[in-house]
Write a protein that holds these residues in place. Structure first.
Motif, PDB file in Angstrom:
ATOM      1  N   TRP A 102       3.242  13.422  -1.593  1.00 61.20           N
ATOM      2  CA  TRP A 102       4.057  14.613  -1.378  1.00 61.20           C
ATOM      3  C   TRP A 102       5.470  14.237  -0.927  1.00 61.20           C
ATOM      4  N   LEU A 103       5.558  13.307   0.033  1.00 58.12           N
ATOM      5  CA  LEU A 103       6.871  12.884   0.520  1.00 58.12           C
ATOM      6  C   LEU A 103       7.687  12.196  -0.579  1.00 58.12           C
ATOM      7  N   CYS A 104       7.037  11.406  -1.411  1.00 61.76           N
ATOM      8  CA  CYS A 104       7.743  10.753  -2.518  1.00 61.76           C
ATOM      9  C   CYS A 104       8.297  11.779  -3.499  1.00 61.76           C
ATOM     10  N   SER A 155      11.839   3.310  -5.751  1.00 63.99           N
ATOM     11  CA  SER A 155      11.742   2.303  -6.811  1.00 63.99           C
ATOM     12  C   SER A 155      10.463   1.473  -6.721  1.00 63.99           C
ATOM     13  N   THR A 156       9.817   1.448  -5.561  1.00 60.90           N
ATOM     14  CA  THR A 156       8.594   0.671  -5.405  1.00 60.90           C
ATOM     15  C   THR A 156       7.477   1.565  -4.887  1.00 60.90           C
ATOM     16  N   SER A 157       6.274   1.086  -5.008  1.00 63.44           N
ATOM     17  CA  SER A 157       5.133   1.852  -4.508  1.00 63.44           C
ATOM     18  C   SER A 157       5.043   1.727  -3.000  1.00 63.44           C
ATOM     19  N   THR A 158       4.432   2.704  -2.374  1.00 63.10           N
ATOM     20  CA  THR A 158       4.294   2.744  -0.921  1.00 63.10           C
ATOM     21  C   THR A 158       2.991   2.072  -0.511  1.00 63.10           C
ATOM     22  N   PRO A 159       3.041   1.119   0.423  1.00 66.31           N
ATOM     23  CA  PRO A 159       1.793   0.507   0.884  1.00 66.31           C
ATOM     24  C   PRO A 159       1.045   1.432   1.837  1.00 66.31           C
ATOM     25  N   LEU A 160      -0.222   1.613   1.583  1.00 64.85           N
ATOM     26  CA  LEU A 160      -1.098   2.398   2.448  1.00 64.85           C
ATOM     27  C   LEU A 160      -2.128   1.417   2.996  1.00 64.85           C
ATOM     28  N   HIS A 161      -1.894   0.936   4.199  1.00 63.10           N
ATOM     29  CA  HIS A 161      -2.725  -0.111   4.794  1.00 63.10           C
ATOM     30  C   HIS A 161      -4.098   0.437   5.168  1.00 63.10           C
ATOM     31  N   ALA A 162      -5.131  -0.316   4.829  1.00 62.13           N
ATOM     32  CA  ALA A 162      -6.504   0.085   5.126  1.00 62.13           C
ATOM     33  C   ALA A 162      -7.295  -1.130   5.587  1.00 62.13           C
ATOM     34  N   ASP A 163      -8.248  -0.901   6.491  1.00 60.77           N
ATOM     35  CA  ASP A 163      -9.076  -2.009   6.965  1.00 60.77           C
ATOM     36  C   ASP A 163     -10.469  -1.993   6.353  1.00 60.77           C
ATOM     37  N   VAL A 175      -3.047   4.986  -7.228  1.00 63.19           N
ATOM     38  CA  VAL A 175      -2.933   3.535  -7.386  1.00 63.19           C
ATOM     39  C   VAL A 175      -2.595   3.195  -8.838  1.00 63.19           C
ATOM     40  N   ASP A 176      -3.276   3.832  -9.783  1.00 63.85           N
ATOM     41  CA  ASP A 176      -3.041   3.564 -11.208  1.00 63.85           C
ATOM     42  C   ASP A 176      -1.621   3.915 -11.628  1.00 63.85           C
ATOM     43  N   LYS A 177      -1.073   4.983 -11.071  1.00 60.98           N
ATOM     44  CA  LYS A 177       0.285   5.410 -11.418  1.00 60.98           C
ATOM     45  C   LYS A 177       1.352   4.636 -10.652  1.00 60.98           C
ATOM     46  N   GLY A 178       0.946   3.761  -9.745  1.00 55.32           N
ATOM     47  CA  GLY A 178       1.893   2.946  -9.005  1.00 55.32           C
ATOM     48  C   GLY A 178       2.578   3.665  -7.865  1.00 55.32           C
ATOM     49  N   ARG A 179       2.026   4.766  -7.430  1.00 54.43           N
ATOM     50  CA  ARG A 179       2.614   5.498  -6.307  1.00 54.43           C
ATOM     51  C   ARG A 179       2.313   4.827  -4.975  1.00 54.43           C
ATOM     52  N   ILE A 180       1.108   4.249  -4.863  1.00 53.43           N
ATOM     53  CA  ILE A 180       0.719   3.556  -3.635  1.00 53.43           C
ATOM     54  C   ILE A 180       0.088   2.213  -3.988  1.00 53.43           C
ATOM     55  N   THR A 181       0.074   1.330  -3.010  1.00 51.25           N
ATOM     56  CA  THR A 181      -0.728   0.112  -3.077  1.00 51.25           C
ATOM     57  C   THR A 181      -1.639   0.136  -1.864  1.00 51.25           C
ATOM     58  N   LEU A 182      -2.722  -0.596  -1.923  1.00 49.76           N
ATOM     59  CA  LEU A 182      -3.700  -0.600  -0.840  1.00 49.76           C
ATOM     60  C   LEU A 182      -3.872  -2.005  -0.266  1.00 49.76           C
ATOM     61  N   PRO A 183      -2.892  -2.485   0.489  1.00 52.91           N
ATOM     62  CA  PRO A 183      -3.069  -3.801   1.110  1.00 52.91           C
ATOM     63  C   PRO A 183      -4.075  -3.742   2.250  1.00 52.91           C
ATOM     64  N   HIS A 184      -4.815  -4.819   2.404  1.00 49.84           N
ATOM     65  CA  HIS A 184      -5.820  -4.892   3.470  1.00 49.84           C
ATOM     66  C   HIS A 184      -5.154  -5.313   4.766  1.00 49.84           C
ATOM     67  N   VAL A 185      -5.523  -4.665   5.850  1.00 43.95           N
ATOM     68  CA  VAL A 185      -5.073  -5.063   7.176  1.00 43.95           C
ATOM     69  C   VAL A 185      -6.326  -5.353   7.993  1.00 43.95           C
ATOM     70  N   SER A 186      -6.298  -6.444   8.708  1.00 41.21           N
ATOM     71  CA  SER A 186      -7.450  -6.834   9.513  1.00 41.21           C
ATOM     72  C   SER A 186      -7.749  -5.773  10.571  1.00 41.21           C
ATOM     73  N   SER A 187      -9.005  -5.599  10.879  1.00 41.77           N
ATOM     74  CA  SER A 187      -9.399  -4.629  11.908  1.00 41.77           C
ATOM     75  C   SER A 187      -8.788  -4.976  13.258  1.00 41.77           C
ATOM     76  N   ASP A 188      -8.521  -6.249  13.491  1.00 43.17           N
ATOM     77  CA  ASP A 188      -7.904  -6.668  14.755  1.00 43.17           C
ATOM     78  C   ASP A 188      -6.476  -6.167  14.892  1.00 43.17           C
ATOM     79  N   LEU A 189      -5.811  -5.917  13.773  1.00 42.88           N
ATOM     80  CA  LEU A 189      -4.419  -5.482  13.800  1.00 42.88           C
ATOM     81  C   LEU A 189      -4.250  -4.016  13.420  1.00 42.88           C
ATOM     82  N   GLN A 190      -5.329  -3.274  13.353  1.00 40.96           N
ATOM     83  CA  GLN A 190      -5.273  -1.870  12.960  1.00 40.96           C
ATOM     84  C   GLN A 190      -4.735  -1.047  14.132  1.00 40.96           C
ATOM     85  N   ILE A 191      -3.473  -0.674  14.040  1.00 42.85           N
ATOM     86  CA  ILE A 191      -2.797   0.016  15.131  1.00 42.85           C
ATOM     87  C   ILE A 191      -3.379   1.408  15.364  1.00 42.85           C
ATOM     88  N   ALA A 192      -3.897   2.043  14.333  1.00 38.88           N
ATOM     89  CA  ALA A 192      -4.441   3.392  14.481  1.00 38.88           C
ATOM     90  C   ALA A 192      -5.635   3.431  15.433  1.00 38.88           C
TER      91      ALA A 192
END
Length: 107
Positions: A10-12, A23-31, A62-79
Motif C-alpha cells: 500500500w505504501l509503495c 526502484s528496488t523491492s522492500t525487504p520484509l524480514h522474517a524469522d 514476491v513474484d512481482k518483486g514488490r517485496i523480498t523475504l530475507p531471513h533474520v535470526s530469532s536472536d536478532l528479531q527486534i519485534a
C-alpha cells in the motif's frame, strides 16, 4: 507477515501516486524459515493445503518483486521486545537496537 506485506504494498503504491516510484523491492524480514519457503516456493504440497489467501498474497508480492523475504535470526528479531517476555539483559539489548532515546529533561 500478511499485514506487514499489505502495508508495504500500500505504501509503495501511495509513493508511486505522489511521484516517488520505488526502484528496488522492500525487504520484509522474517524469522520463520518455513513461512519464507512456503511464500517463495510455488510448488503445492499436501501439508500446505490449509494455507489461505494470506500466503497467496505474499507469494504474489514476491513474484512481482514488490517485496523480498530475507531471513533474520530469532536472536536478532527486534519485534520480540513487544511480544515476548525475556530477561532484562536481552530486553535492554533489543531496546538498544530500536535506537530509542530518552526525551530531554525539561528545564
Amino acid at each position: 507477515m500478511f499485514i506487514a506485506c499489505f502495508e508495504v504494498v500500500w505504501l509503495c503504491r501511495l509513493l508511486v501516486e505522489i511521484g516517488f516510484p520505488q526502484s528496488t523491492s522492500t525487504p520484509l524480514h522474517a524469522d520463520n524459515t518455513s513461512a519464507i519457503q512456503i511464500a517463495t516456493n510455488p510448488v503445492y504440497h499436501e501439508r500446505t493445503k490449509h494455507i489461505e489467501v494470506d500466503c497467496h498474497y505474499i507469494r504474489e508480492a514476491v513474484d512481482k518483486g514488490r517485496i523480498t523475504l530475507p531471513h533474520v535470526s530469532s536472536d536478532l528479531q527486534i519485534a520480540d521486545v513487544f511480544t515476548k517476555s525475556m530477561p532484562r539483559q536481552r530486553h535492554q539489548f533489543l531496546v538498544g537496537k530500536l535506537m530509542h532515546l530518552d526525551p530531554p529533561a525539561s528545564i
